[in-house]
Design a protein around this motif. Structure first.
Motif, PDB file in Angstrom:
ATOM      1  N   SER A  24       0.817  -1.214   0.000  1.00 37.70           N
ATOM      2  CA  SER A  24       0.000   0.000   0.000  1.00 37.70           C
ATOM      3  C   SER A  24       0.853   1.266   0.000  1.00 37.70           C
ATOM      4  N   ALA A  25       2.044   1.187  -0.581  1.00 37.64           N
ATOM      5  CA  ALA A  25       2.920   2.359  -0.645  1.00 37.64           C
ATOM      6  C   ALA A  25       3.519   2.484  -2.035  1.00 37.64           C
ATOM      7  N   GLY A  26       3.718   3.730  -2.468  1.00 40.32           N
ATOM      8  CA  GLY A  26       4.401   3.967  -3.733  1.00 40.32           C
ATOM      9  C   GLY A  26       3.481   4.231  -4.904  1.00 40.32           C
ATOM     10  N   ASP A  27       4.108   4.629  -5.998  1.00 42.85           N
ATOM     11  CA  ASP A  27       3.381   4.999  -7.203  1.00 42.85           C
ATOM     12  C   ASP A  27       2.672   3.804  -7.839  1.00 42.85           C
ATOM     13  N   LYS A  28       3.180   2.605  -7.613  1.00 42.45           N
ATOM     14  CA  LYS A  28       2.599   1.391  -8.174  1.00 42.45           C
ATOM     15  C   LYS A  28       1.935   0.537  -7.093  1.00 42.45           C
ATOM     16  N   ALA A  29       1.376   1.164  -6.075  1.00 45.31           N
ATOM     17  CA  ALA A  29       0.761   0.432  -4.965  1.00 45.31           C
ATOM     18  C   ALA A  29      -0.370  -0.468  -5.450  1.00 45.31           C
ATOM     19  N   THR A  30      -0.451  -1.653  -4.861  1.00 47.11           N
ATOM     20  CA  THR A  30      -1.507  -2.602  -5.179  1.00 47.11           C
ATOM     21  C   THR A  30      -2.765  -2.335  -4.364  1.00 47.11           C
ATOM     22  N   TYR A  31      -2.589  -1.848  -3.136  1.00 41.83           N
ATOM     23  CA  TYR A  31      -3.701  -1.634  -2.222  1.00 41.83           C
ATOM     24  C   TYR A  31      -3.789  -0.169  -1.815  1.00 41.83           C
ATOM     25  N   GLU A  32      -4.967   0.227  -1.328  1.00 44.46           N
ATOM     26  CA  GLU A  32      -5.194   1.600  -0.900  1.00 44.46           C
ATOM     27  C   GLU A  32      -4.683   1.824   0.527  1.00 44.46           C
ATOM     28  N   SER A  33      -4.281   3.048   0.817  1.00 44.01           N
ATOM     29  CA  SER A  33      -3.951   3.420   2.188  1.00 44.01           C
ATOM     30  C   SER A  33      -5.245   3.587   2.977  1.00 44.01           C
ATOM     31  N   ARG A  34      -5.302   2.996   4.169  1.00 43.95           N
ATOM     32  CA  ARG A  34      -6.494   3.117   5.014  1.00 43.95           C
ATOM     33  C   ARG A  34      -6.294   4.091   6.167  1.00 43.95           C
ATOM     34  N   TYR A  35      -5.062   4.515   6.373  1.00 47.83           N
ATOM     35  CA  TYR A  35      -4.744   5.494   7.409  1.00 47.83           C
ATOM     36  C   TYR A  35      -3.750   6.495   6.846  1.00 47.83           C
ATOM     37  N   ILE A  36      -3.915   7.765   7.221  1.00 51.16           N
ATOM     38  CA  ILE A  36      -2.891   8.757   6.860  1.00 51.16           C
ATOM     39  C   ILE A  36      -1.639   8.434   7.661  1.00 51.16           C
ATOM     40  N   VAL A  37      -1.720   8.567   8.959  1.00 55.55           N
ATOM     41  CA  VAL A  37      -0.734   8.026   9.898  1.00 55.55           C
ATOM     42  C   VAL A  37      -1.503   7.259  10.967  1.00 55.55           C
ATOM     43  N   ASP A  38      -2.227   7.988  11.809  1.00 58.49           N
ATOM     44  CA  ASP A  38      -3.107   7.370  12.800  1.00 58.49           C
ATOM     45  C   ASP A  38      -4.572   7.421  12.393  1.00 58.49           C
ATOM     46  N   MET A  39      -4.961   8.471  11.682  1.00 58.05           N
ATOM     47  CA  MET A  39      -6.370   8.725  11.405  1.00 58.05           C
ATOM     48  C   MET A  39      -6.788   8.131  10.056  1.00 58.05           C
ATOM     49  N   PRO A  40      -8.061   7.715   9.935  1.00 55.45           N
ATOM     50  CA  PRO A  40      -8.502   6.968   8.753  1.00 55.45           C
ATOM     51  C   PRO A  40      -8.686   7.817   7.501  1.00 55.45           C
ATOM     52  N   THR A  41      -8.484   7.150   6.365  1.00 58.58           N
ATOM     53  CA  THR A  41      -8.793   7.693   5.051  1.00 58.58           C
ATOM     54  C   THR A  41     -10.080   7.032   4.559  1.00 58.58           C
ATOM     55  N   ALA A  42     -10.431   7.265   3.304  1.00 55.19           N
ATOM     56  CA  ALA A  42     -11.586   6.603   2.696  1.00 55.19           C
ATOM     57  C   ALA A  42     -11.182   5.311   2.001  1.00 55.19           C
ATOM     58  N   GLY A  43      -9.985   4.824   2.286  1.00 51.69           N
ATOM     59  CA  GLY A  43      -9.502   3.598   1.663  1.00 51.69           C
ATOM     60  C   GLY A  43     -10.072   2.348   2.312  1.00 51.69           C
ATOM     61  N   VAL A  44     -10.179   1.283   1.521  1.00 51.08           N
ATOM     62  CA  VAL A  44     -10.624  -0.028   1.999  1.00 51.08           C
ATOM     63  C   VAL A  44      -9.776  -1.103   1.336  1.00 51.08           C
ATOM     64  N   ILE A  45      -9.717  -2.273   1.958  1.00 48.40           N
ATOM     65  CA  ILE A  45      -9.143  -3.418   1.261  1.00 48.40           C
ATOM     66  C   ILE A  45     -10.233  -4.034   0.400  1.00 48.40           C
ATOM     67  N   THR A  46      -9.857  -4.707  -0.660  1.00 56.03           N
ATOM     68  CA  THR A  46     -10.809  -5.224  -1.634  1.00 56.03           C
ATOM     69  C   THR A  46     -11.522  -6.470  -1.123  1.00 56.03           C
ATOM     70  N   LYS A  47     -12.639  -6.779  -1.743  1.00 54.14           N
ATOM     71  CA  LYS A  47     -13.456  -7.934  -1.367  1.00 54.14           C
ATOM     72  C   LYS A  47     -12.629  -9.220  -1.370  1.00 54.14           C
ATOM     73  N   ASP A  48     -12.897 -10.076  -0.399  1.00 54.50           N
ATOM     74  CA  ASP A  48     -12.250 -11.387  -0.253  1.00 54.50           C
ATOM     75  C   ASP A  48     -10.767 -11.287   0.071  1.00 54.50           C
ATOM     76  N   THR A  49     -10.384 -10.207   0.769  1.00 54.42           N
ATOM     77  CA  THR A  49      -9.022 -10.096   1.272  1.00 54.42           C
ATOM     78  C   THR A  49      -9.077  -9.812   2.767  1.00 54.42           C
ATOM     79  N   PHE A  50      -7.947 -10.033   3.437  1.00 58.89           N
ATOM     80  CA  PHE A  50      -7.844  -9.692   4.848  1.00 58.89           C
ATOM     81  C   PHE A  50      -6.503  -9.013   5.078  1.00 58.89           C
ATOM     82  N   SER A  51      -6.411  -8.259   6.144  1.00 55.63           N
ATOM     83  CA  SER A  51      -5.161  -7.597   6.493  1.00 55.63           C
ATOM     84  C   SER A  51      -4.832  -7.865   7.948  1.00 55.63           C
ATOM     85  N   LEU A  52      -3.546  -8.020   8.223  1.00 53.70           N
ATOM     86  CA  LEU A  52      -3.031  -8.137   9.583  1.00 53.70           C
ATOM     87  C   LEU A  52      -2.048  -6.994   9.777  1.00 53.70           C
ATOM     88  N   PHE A  53      -2.349  -6.133  10.749  1.00 52.35           N
ATOM     89  CA  PHE A  53      -1.567  -4.930  10.974  1.00 52.35           C
ATOM     90  C   PHE A  53      -0.964  -4.978  12.367  1.00 52.35           C
TER      91      PHE A  53
END
Length: 254
Positions: A25-54
């Motif tokens: 989720s980083a860089g000009d060729k990012a595959t996924y959207e950013s969901r946080y600016i740093v601490d606070m949320p953006t309008a980003g989401v992970i795509t259907k049928d995926t999961f994230s571990l942070f």
């Protein structure tokens, strides 16, 4: 302060010279959207049928773990938990209840309109303060987030903003603003301003807002690493100087 600046510049230059393609989720060729600016949320989401571990490693041996899944398109649901003094000696201190996150994007970004997301997040950041029954950085609570991305000669650029009502603090609405800019194909720099309008009489943070920054880089499939240098305005009354945090995000399909 000089040490923080040198470390930040090192990773900034590293991202500039690497020519790989981002797989996170980083860089000009990012595959996924950013969901946080740093601490606070953006309008980003992970795509259907995926999961994230942070995972987030912060001061005083603190650890935050967040598991988020996307069972439907434009809808994410997650659960998280944190502990202070988890790493090191002494007795760890755990937050009272797990954090819950729900995200529903009601409008996808188009050429002329931003993405808009409605959400709920009861997970704050940094230390859980047992005596005050709150996080050092209050959770967003019920919130709306707006994001718009652009492309220009130097790469990709996104502006984020949000308005939230936390269940902690003084129960006043709060807002945050920020931006992210790609640094080459696999890295990005993020800047965030949290107004802290929901702070209770300046008890934990001074009433002048919090300025945070982060550098993200991703060159392994599904993995994004992040180095945060937070509280650049030194608004916290319980932290001396800048706050340094390391985060790791892993995203994969079901």
């Amino acid at each position: 302060m000089k040490t923080h600046f040198i470390i930040f510049c090192f990773f900034l230059l590293l991202g500039s010279f690497l020519c790989l393609h981002s797989q996170g989720s980083a860089g000009d060729k990012a595959t996924y959207e950013s969901r946080y600016i740093v601490d606070m949320p953006t309008a980003g989401v992970i795509t259907k049928d995926t999961f994230s571990l942070f995972g987030n490693i912060f001061k005083n041996g603190g650890v935050l773990i967040d598991l988020t899944a996307a069972p439907f398109e434009n809808f994410n649901m997650g659960i998280s938990f944190s502990s202070t003094n988890f790493i090191g000696d002494g007795s760890p201190s755990f937050q009272n209840l797990p954090g819950v996150t729900l995200r529903l994007r009601i409008l996808n970004e188009t050429l002329y309109f931003p993405a808009i997301l409605l959400g709920l997040s009861t997970q704050g950041r940094d230390e859980w303060l047992e005596n005050s029954k709150r996080f050092e950085t209050l959770s967003p609570g019920i919130f709306i987030a707006i994001s718009k991305s652009f492309r220009w000669i130097l790469g990709s650029f996104a502006i984020h903003g949000g308005l939230g009502y936390s269940f902690e603090g003084n129960k006043n609405p709060n807002f945050w603003l920020g931006f992210e800019h790609s640094v080459g194909n696999i890295s990005s720099i993020n800047i965030e301003f949290n107004a802290n309008l929901d702070e209770e009489n300046g008890f934990i943070k001074k009433n002048r807002g919090t300025l945070n920054s982060s550098f993200r880089f991703s060159f392994v499939k599904g993995l994004t690493f992040e180095i945060q240098i937070k509280d650049l305005l030194e608004s916290s009354k319980i932290t001396k100087g800048f706050n340094r945090v390391i985060s790791i995000e892993f995203i994969k399909s079901f």
